[in-house]
Design a protein around this motif. Structure first.
Motif, PDB file in Angstrom:
ATOM      1  N   LEU B   5      -1.843  47.510  88.289  1.00 19.33           N
ATOM      2  CA  LEU B   5      -0.949  47.946  89.650  1.00 19.33           C
ATOM      3  C   LEU B   5      -1.714  49.107  89.330  1.00 19.33           C
ATOM      4  O   LEU B   5      -1.608  49.631  90.862  1.00 19.33           O
ATOM      5  CB  LEU B   5       0.700  48.123  88.388  1.00 19.33           C
ATOM      6  CG  LEU B   5       1.339  48.785  89.005  1.00 19.33           C
ATOM      7  CD1 LEU B   5       2.215  48.021  90.231  1.00 19.33           C
ATOM      8  CD2 LEU B   5       3.282  48.642  87.841  1.00 19.33           C
ATOM      9  N   ARG B  33      -0.146  44.693  86.513  1.00 17.92           N
ATOM     10  CA  ARG B  33       1.338  44.056  86.605  1.00 17.92           C
ATOM     11  C   ARG B  33       1.661  43.989  85.260  1.00 17.92           C
ATOM     12  O   ARG B  33       1.328  42.710  84.781  1.00 17.92           O
ATOM     13  CB  ARG B  33       1.340  43.719  87.892  1.00 17.92           C
ATOM     14  CG  ARG B  33       2.834  43.697  88.945  1.00 17.92           C
ATOM     15  CD  ARG B  33       3.041  43.054  90.157  1.00 17.92           C
ATOM     16  NE  ARG B  33       1.549  44.670  90.949  1.00 17.92           N
ATOM     17  CZ  ARG B  33       2.395  45.075  91.591  1.00 17.92           C
ATOM     18  NH1 ARG B  33       3.754  45.269  91.384  1.00 17.92           N
ATOM     19  NH2 ARG B  33       1.441  45.801  92.608  1.00 17.92           N
ATOM     20  N   ALA B  68       0.022  50.919  92.572  1.00 21.42           N
ATOM     21  CA  ALA B  68       0.344  49.770  93.123  1.00 21.42           C
ATOM     22  C   ALA B  68      -0.291  49.509  95.375  1.00 21.42           C
ATOM     23  O   ALA B  68       0.596  49.998  96.579  1.00 21.42           O
ATOM     24  CB  ALA B  68       1.870  50.368  93.982  1.00 21.42           C
ATOM     25  N   ILE B  78       7.724  55.398  93.008  1.00 27.56           N
ATOM     26  CA  ILE B  78       7.643  53.552  91.888  1.00 27.56           C
ATOM     27  C   ILE B  78       7.541  54.710  90.333  1.00 27.56           C
ATOM     28  O   ILE B  78       7.863  53.221  89.535  1.00 27.56           O
ATOM     29  CB  ILE B  78       6.889  52.719  92.306  1.00 27.56           C
ATOM     30  CG1 ILE B  78       5.497  53.512  92.604  1.00 27.56           C
ATOM     31  CG2 ILE B  78       7.370  52.470  93.924  1.00 27.56           C
ATOM     32  CD1 ILE B  78       5.158  51.532  91.831  1.00 27.56           C
ATOM     33  N   GLU B 160      14.954  51.504  89.231  1.00 29.17           N
ATOM     34  CA  GLU B 160      14.246  50.113  89.204  1.00 29.17           C
ATOM     35  C   GLU B 160      12.134  50.602  89.496  1.00 29.17           C
ATOM     36  O   GLU B 160      12.090  49.473  90.303  1.00 29.17           O
ATOM     37  CB  GLU B 160      15.009  48.873  90.317  1.00 29.17           C
ATOM     38  CG  GLU B 160      16.231  48.114  89.790  1.00 29.17           C
ATOM     39  CD  GLU B 160      16.753  47.570  90.562  1.00 29.17           C
ATOM     40  OE1 GLU B 160      15.736  47.360  91.530  1.00 29.17           O
ATOM     41  OE2 GLU B 160      17.576  46.950  90.245  1.00 29.17           O
ATOM     42  N   GLU B 162       8.409  50.437  89.614  1.00 29.27           N
ATOM     43  CA  GLU B 162       8.037  49.478  88.737  1.00 29.27           C
ATOM     44  C   GLU B 162       6.905  49.705  87.628  1.00 29.27           C
ATOM     45  O   GLU B 162       6.490  48.978  86.636  1.00 29.27           O
ATOM     46  CB  GLU B 162       6.871  49.244  90.228  1.00 29.27           C
ATOM     47  CG  GLU B 162       7.177  48.070  90.982  1.00 29.27           C
ATOM     48  CD  GLU B 162       7.020  48.125  92.601  1.00 29.27           C
ATOM     49  OE1 GLU B 162       5.565  47.210  91.953  1.00 29.27           O
ATOM     50  OE2 GLU B 162       7.079  48.911  93.115  1.00 29.27           O
ATOM     51  N   ASP B 193      11.757  43.743  84.550  1.00 29.71           N
ATOM     52  CA  ASP B 193      10.260  43.287  85.353  1.00 29.71           C
ATOM     53  C   ASP B 193       9.528  44.742  85.378  1.00 29.71           C
ATOM     54  O   ASP B 193       9.480  45.605  86.745  1.00 29.71           O
ATOM     55  CB  ASP B 193      10.084  42.511  86.486  1.00 29.71           C
ATOM     56  CG  ASP B 193       8.875  42.575  86.835  1.00 29.71           C
ATOM     57  OD1 ASP B 193       8.248  42.160  86.303  1.00 29.71           O
ATOM     58  OD2 ASP B 193       8.806  42.357  87.906  1.00 29.71           O
ATOM     59  N   VAL B 194       8.997  45.385  84.046  1.00 28.99           N
ATOM     60  CA  VAL B 194       8.498  46.796  84.227  1.00 28.99           C
ATOM     61  C   VAL B 194       7.306  46.536  83.874  1.00 28.99           C
ATOM     62  O   VAL B 194       7.095  46.047  82.773  1.00 28.99           O
ATOM     63  CB  VAL B 194       9.221  47.901  84.027  1.00 28.99           C
ATOM     64  CG1 VAL B 194      10.358  47.289  82.439  1.00 28.99           C
ATOM     65  CG2 VAL B 194       9.427  48.786  84.179  1.00 28.99           C
ATOM     66  N   THR B 195       6.447  47.713  84.160  1.00 28.95           N
ATOM     67  CA  THR B 195       4.732  48.024  83.360  1.00 28.95           C
ATOM     68  C   THR B 195       5.170  49.258  82.959  1.00 28.95           C
ATOM     69  O   THR B 195       5.808  49.706  83.560  1.00 28.95           O
ATOM     70  CB  THR B 195       3.564  48.159  84.626  1.00 28.95           C
ATOM     71  OG1 THR B 195       4.231  46.950  85.894  1.00 28.95           O
ATOM     72  CG2 THR B 195       2.593  48.255  84.311  1.00 28.95           C
TER      73      THR B 195
END
Lengths: 271, 263
Positions: B5, B33, B68, B78, B160, B162, B193-195
C-alpha cells in the motif's frame, strides 16, 4: 425484606433565608459611593461649581438642559454606532485578509501598527477638508480609531490555528478556503467578539474628539460650547451621559460575546 | 505478493532550503495492505517526517513515495491521521467533530447533506466501538483526555481511510488509559479493513500492537532494522508480562540505545 427502619439520609433543606447578594449589588453601591464621596469632597473643599461642580449640581444641569442633552446624546450615539458598524465590517474584512497568509500578515502588520500609532485627532482636520464639518468626520474618526483592535484580533485568531489541525485537514485534501471556513473563522470569533468591547469604547473617543473639534452637534460639541460659556455643570453632565452610553454599549457587546461564543467561556474542568 | 500500500524508496527530505537540516536520508519502507507497522527510534529521528511524507503533506526532494499505486505529489485523502494532541474543535460537539473529515473529503462532501442520517449512524457506531456510546452530543472539552483521544480515533476513521497514521496518539495519557486504548486500536485493526502505521516512543506499545516494528536511526533518519513480531493475534494484555515479549522489547531498546550513541 427486613423491617429495620433506616433514617433517610437526607439533610433538611436549609431555610431560604433572605440574604443580600453583595456581589450583584456592589456595582450600584460603589457607584453611589463614588457620587457621595464626590459630593462631600467638593462641599468640604468649597470649590465653586464653575471649577468642580457637585453631582447634585450636575444632575440639576441634566434636568435643566434635558432637551439639548438628549438630542446631542442621540447624535453622539448615532455617529459612534455608525462608525463602529463600519469598523466591524472593515475590521472583519481586513482581519480575514491579513490572517489569510503568513506573507500578508508579515507585510501588512507593521503598516497597521504604524497607522494605529497616528493620533486620530490629527486626522480630523484632514477629514474636515475632505468632507466638511459635521457628522461625516465624526463617523469616520470613530471608525478609524476602533477598527484596529478588531483587525488585530481577527487576524491573530486566524494566524494561530494549531498546525496539527491544519495537517489533519490538509491530509484529507482540504483547500485553504476549507480550513479557513471550518477552523479559522469559527476559531477567531472569540477574539473578534472580545475585541468589540474594546472597539466600542474607542469609537466613543473618536466621535467625541471629532465633534469637539469640528461639528455643531453631538455631546462633544455641546461640551465645547458649554465650556466656552463657563457652564461647567453642563460639561460634567455631558461627560456623565457619555459614561452611561459607554457602559450600556459595552454591556451590550459583552452580552453579544457571551451569546455568540459560549464555548470559549467553558468551565476549565478539562483542558 | 501483492504490491504494498505504501512504498517509500530512497527518500531524502531536507527542511529549510539546500543548507537546511536533513531530516531523513535514504529512507526505504514498505507497508503492506492490512499490515500494522510501528515505527520507533530515538527522538528527532524523523518519525514525524515519515508520516508527513506518507500523507503527502511534504513532498521529498529525492526518491519516490508511492501510496495506493500512485506517486504522492499532493495530500492523499485515503489517509486518516491522529496526533498526540486530539485537536478537537471546541465549538463543535464530539459528533460534529467526528463528521468533520466528511465535509472535506471530495468523495463524501457532496453526499453529506443528502445522506446525513447514514453518516451520523456510522459515526455513532464508531463511537460505540471505542466505548464512547452516547457521548456524541457532548462537547470535546467536557470529555477527559482519554475520551478525547478515542473521539480523535473516530474522526481519523470516519471517512474509511485505507491507511491510518497515528503519531504518538497515547503519549499524553496515563498508563491505564493507554492500555485500554491499545485494546481499542487492536480491536479496530482486527475488525476493520485498515492498514495502520503507528509512530511511537513506547516500545511495549509497538510490540504489543504491531505486526512489524521498524527501527529508525538518529538524524538523518533511515531504517536500520525491521522486526516481525511473532506473537499470535488476538493478543491479550497478559502478553506484556511474558518473557518473550520483554526480551523483544529489550532487544529493540538496545538497538535504539546504539542508534542514539552513534548520533
Amino acid at each position: 425484606m427486613t423491617t429495620t427502619q433506616i433514617a433517610p439520609p437526607v439533610a433538611t433543606a436549609p431555610k431560604p433565608a433572605f440574604k443580600l447578594n453583595w456581589v450583584q449589588l456592589s456595582p450600584v453601591l460603589y457607584t453611589i459611593g463614588l457620587f457621595v464621596i464626590w459630593e462631600i469632597g467638593v462641599r468640604l473643599s468649597g470649590l465653586p461649581h464653575t471649577i468642580f461642580p457637585t453631582p447634585t449640581r450636575v444632575f440639576e444641569a441634566i434636568v435643566q438642559y434635558w432637551s439639548p442633552i438628549w438630542k446631542n446624546s442621540l447624535q453622539t450615539l448615532y455617529t459612534t454606532v455608525l462608525g463602529f458598524i463600519i469598523a466591524i465590517v472593515a475590521g472583519l474584512g481586513i482581519g480575514l485578509f491579513i490572517g489569510w497568509s503568513k506573507t500578508i500578515y508579515a507585510g501588512l502588520y507593521p503598516i497597521m501598527v504604524g497607522f494605529n500609532a497616528i493620533p486620530k485627532v490629527a486626522l480630523v482636520p484632514i477629514l474636515v477638508i475632505w468632507f466638511g464639518i459635521g457628522t461625516v468626520p465624526a463617523v469616520l474618526t470613530a471608525f478609524l480609531i476602533s477598527f484596529f483592535p478588531i483587525v488585530v484580533n481577527v487576524a491573530t485568531g486566524l494566524a494561530t490555528i494549531e498546525p496539527e489541525t491544519e495537517d489533519v485537514l490538509r491530509a484529507l485534501g482540504a483547500k485553504k478556503l476549507d480550513i479557513m471556513l471550518k477552523v479559522g473563522i469559527p476559531r477567531s470569533m472569540p477574539y473578534f467578539f472580545g475585541s468589540l468591547k474594546v472597539a466600542i469604547t474607542l469609537a466613543f473617543v473618536g466621535s467625541v474628539v471629532s465633534e469637539t473639534v469640528a461639528s455643531n452637534s453631538g455631546l462633544g460639541n455641546m461640551m465645547a460650547s458649554a465650556q466656552s460659556n463657563f457652564n461647567v455643570p453642563l460639561v460634567f453632565a455631558g461627560l456623565l451621559m457619555l459614561a452611561i452610553e459607554g457602559i450600556v454599549m459595552y454591556a451590550l457587546m459583552a452580552w453579544v460575546e457571551k451569546r455568540m461564543t459560549g464555548w470559549a467561556h467553558r468551565s476549565t474542568m478539562s483542558n | 505478493m501483492a504490491t504494498p500500500l505504501v512504498s517509500i524508496e530512497n527518500v531524502d527530505m531536507r527542511y529549510g532550503g539546500p543548507e537546511g537540516t536533513l531530516a531523513v536520508s535514504g529512507l526505504d519502507l514498505k507497508i503492506n495492505r492490512g499490515e500494522f507497522v510501528a515505527v520507533v527510534g530515538p527522538s528527532g529521528c524523523g518519525k514525524s517526517t515519515l508520516m508527513k511524507l506518507t500523507t503527502g503533506l511534504h513532498i521529498p526532494q529525492s526518491g519516490t513515495v508511492i501510496v495506493a499505486n500512485s506517486q504522492v505529489t499532493k495530500p492523499v485523502s485515503i489517509v486518516g491521521m491522529a496526533f498526540q494532541n486530539p485537536t478537537m474543535l471546541p465549538w463543535r460537539t464530539t459528533l460534529e467533530n467526528i463528521l468533520l473529515p466528511l465535509e472535506i473529503v471530495e468523495r463524501h462532501r457532496h453526499r453529506l447533506r443528502a445522506h446525513k442520517a447514514d453518516y451520523i449512524a456510522k459515526a455513532e457506531a464508531l463511537l460505540e466501538t471505542v466505548g464512547l456510546k452516547g457521548f456524541g452530543e457532548k462537547f470535546p472539552w467536557q470529555l477527559s483526555g482519554g475520551m478525547q483521544q478515542r473521539a480523535n480515533l473516530c474522526r481519523a476513521l470516519i471517512h474509511e481511510p485505507e491507511l491510518l497514521m497515528l503519531d504518538e496518539p497515547f503519549g499524553a495519557l496515563d498508563a491505564f488509559t493507554r492500555e485500554e486504548l491499545w485494546c481499542v486500536i487492536r480491536d479496530l485493526h482486527a475488525s476493520q479493513d485498515v492498514t495502520i502505521a503507528l509512530v511511537t516512543h513506547d516500545l511495549r506499545e509497538s510490540v504489543f500492537l504491531a505486526d512489524k516494528v521498524v527501527v529508525m536511526s538518529a538524524r538523518p533518519g533511515r531504517i536500520i532494522s525491521e522486526h516481525v513480531v511473532p506473537f499470535e493475534r488476538p493478543r491479550q494484555l497478559d502478553l506484556l508480562y511474558e518473557p518473550a515479549f520483554n526480551e523483544m522489547v529489550q532487544k529493540l531498546h538496545g538497538e535504539i540505545a546504539t542508534a542514539r550513541a552513534a548520533a
